[in-house]
Scaffold this motif. Structure first.
Motif, mmCIF file in Angstrom:
data_model
loop_
_atom_site.group_PDB
_atom_site.id
_atom_site.type_symbol
_atom_site.label_atom_id
_atom_site.label_comp_id
_atom_site.label_asym_id
_atom_site.label_seq_id
_atom_site.Cartn_x
_atom_site.Cartn_y
_atom_site.Cartn_z
ATOM 1 N N VAL A 18 -22.660 -24.409 22.061
ATOM 2 C CA VAL A 18 -22.610 -24.804 20.657
ATOM 3 C C VAL A 18 -23.967 -25.415 20.331
ATOM 4 N N LEU A 19 -24.777 -24.669 19.578
ATOM 5 C CA LEU A 19 -26.181 -25.014 19.381
ATOM 6 C C LEU A 19 -26.504 -25.262 17.911
ATOM 7 N N SER A 20 -27.604 -25.968 17.685
ATOM 8 C CA SER A 20 -28.136 -26.202 16.337
ATOM 9 C C SER A 20 -29.552 -25.636 16.283
ATOM 10 N N ALA A 61 -39.228 -27.314 16.753
ATOM 11 C CA ALA A 61 -38.942 -25.909 17.045
ATOM 12 C C ALA A 61 -38.955 -25.643 18.543
ATOM 13 N N ARG A 62 -39.880 -26.264 19.269
ATOM 14 C CA ARG A 62 -39.958 -26.059 20.713
ATOM 15 C C ARG A 62 -38.685 -26.514 21.409
ATOM 16 N N GLU A 63 -38.171 -27.679 21.011
ATOM 17 C CA GLU A 63 -36.949 -28.203 21.632
ATOM 18 C C GLU A 63 -35.744 -27.320 21.333
ATOM 19 N N ARG A 64 -35.641 -26.859 20.101
ATOM 20 C CA ARG A 64 -34.517 -25.994 19.741
ATOM 21 C C ARG A 64 -34.612 -24.642 20.440
ATOM 22 N N ALA A 65 -35.833 -24.134 20.562
ATOM 23 C CA ALA A 65 -36.029 -22.881 21.292
ATOM 24 C C ALA A 65 -35.683 -23.064 22.768
#
Length: 348
Positions: A18-20, A61-65
């Motif tokens: 379950v991601l954001s 963006a890096r953390e979410r990627a």
């Protein structure tokens, strides 16, 4: 077009990420998020797994990627669902690693800004599912809507074919997630109008392609999304608009941009979702909401018919930013039977 890979289905007891990938809305409404996780497990038998940025507002963006790449790479994760959309997911796409996706493709669900992710997967030859957001369609209200639950299970578990039907009622938005009533009350629901059908009484089957219109156009402008008309030949174009409530002229202009790219001419059929006509910031009365939807439909149809006179068109299908919501295959097969006015979605 090239044949796309259809990810294997999960089974009860498997883990689902379950991601954001865009906005970490669980941080705004943690109680709704917790209820969503409970309902996701109850409906599917899958075990929800959170990642570092699932609840972290302001993650880069890096953390979410990194979270997406970790979920794609983890063999114990058998599916991925987004918590909601947002507005900057295009910045995540260049940081994604395609190798684990190609080695072990998994069902991916989301809509709105997650159109970016679906297009990225399409470009790498992998099917996904447009729709589903735990914070919007699983957590709020007294229960999960029947059509959402059915298409959620089909996308994640069974792979069956379902007829896309009209529930007869709809809401544009729910209670504020910080309001305790969000856990057991729906938003304002109203009776829906019949779908608008236009064009020949033909039966068309093809891969679904599209997403949120605003996100598609912005992604195309940034070069993050690609729309090769030759690759879209015979596809079923599915488009929906967001809670920013774009007017008739803006929707027509965005569709025209797709027309000039050859997209509208290439596709074999077109589905336009029932658009939201109100938001927490804008609450017109029922008459104004109906007029907004009618004008958007008329403007869209005028542009579509300028570029394509043969494709069956159906307007008002509940697969976008309204609730109840159907989850639809992106890359999987949609069959449009205009003569009998039926839509069949294959979740294989």
């Amino acid at each position: 077009m090239d044949v796309l890979t259809r990810p294997s289905k999960a089974k009860a007891g498997d883990r689902i990420a379950v991601l954001s990938p865009s906005l970490a809305v669980p941080a705004i409404g943690p109680a709704v998020h917790e209820q969503a996780l409970e309902r996701l497990q109850a409906i599917t038998g899958l075990v929800p797994v959170e990642f570092p940025t699932t609840r972290r507002l302001g993650a880069g963006a890096r953390e979410r990627a990194d979270d997406l790449n970790a979920a794609f790479s983890d063999p114990s994760i058998r599916a991925i669902i987004a918590t909601a959309g947002g507005d900057d997911e295009m910045t995540v796409l260049p940081l994604l690693d395609a190798e684990p996706v190609l080695n072990d493709p998994k069902p991916v669900l989301g809509y709105s800004d997650n159109t970016n992710l679906h297009q990225w997967l399409w470009q790498h030859g992998v099917c996904s599912f447009h729709g589903g957001a735990t914070q919007v369609h699983l957590g709020p209200g007294p229960e999960v809507d029947a059509i959402h639950s059915a298409s959620l299970r089909a996308a994640l578990l069974t792979g069956e074919a379902l007829e896309v039907t009209e529930p007869g009622y709809s809401e544009d938005f729910g209670k504020d997630w910080a309001d305790p009533r969000a856990l057991h009350e729906y938003g304002v629901r109203e009776q829906t109008e019949p779908w608008l059908w236009d064009g020949p009484s033909a039966t068309v089957s093809g891969p679904g392609w599209g997403g949120c219109l605003e996100v598609l156009v912005l992604g195309l402008a940034a070069g993050r999304i690609h729309a090769d008309a030759t690759a879209l030949d015979g596809c079923v174009l599915m488009l929906e608009t967001s809670e920013i409530l774009p007017g008739r002229e803006l929707v027509a202009g965005m569709l025209r941009s797709l027309g000039e790219r050859g997209v509208l001419e290439a596709v074999a059929a077109i589905l336009l979702a029932r658009p939201p006509a109100s938001s927490p910031q804008t609450s017109p009365d029922a008459r104004a909401r109906a007029q907004y939807r009618q004008e958007q439909a008329q403007g869209a149809l005028e542009v579509i018919r300028h570029y394509n006179t043969q494709a069956p068109v159906c307007i008002g299908v509940p697969f976008g930013h309204t609730r109840p919501q159907w989850i639809l295959p992106h890359g999987g097969t949609l069959t449009i039977d205009a003569a009998s006015r039926r839509i069949i979605a294959s979740y294989a």
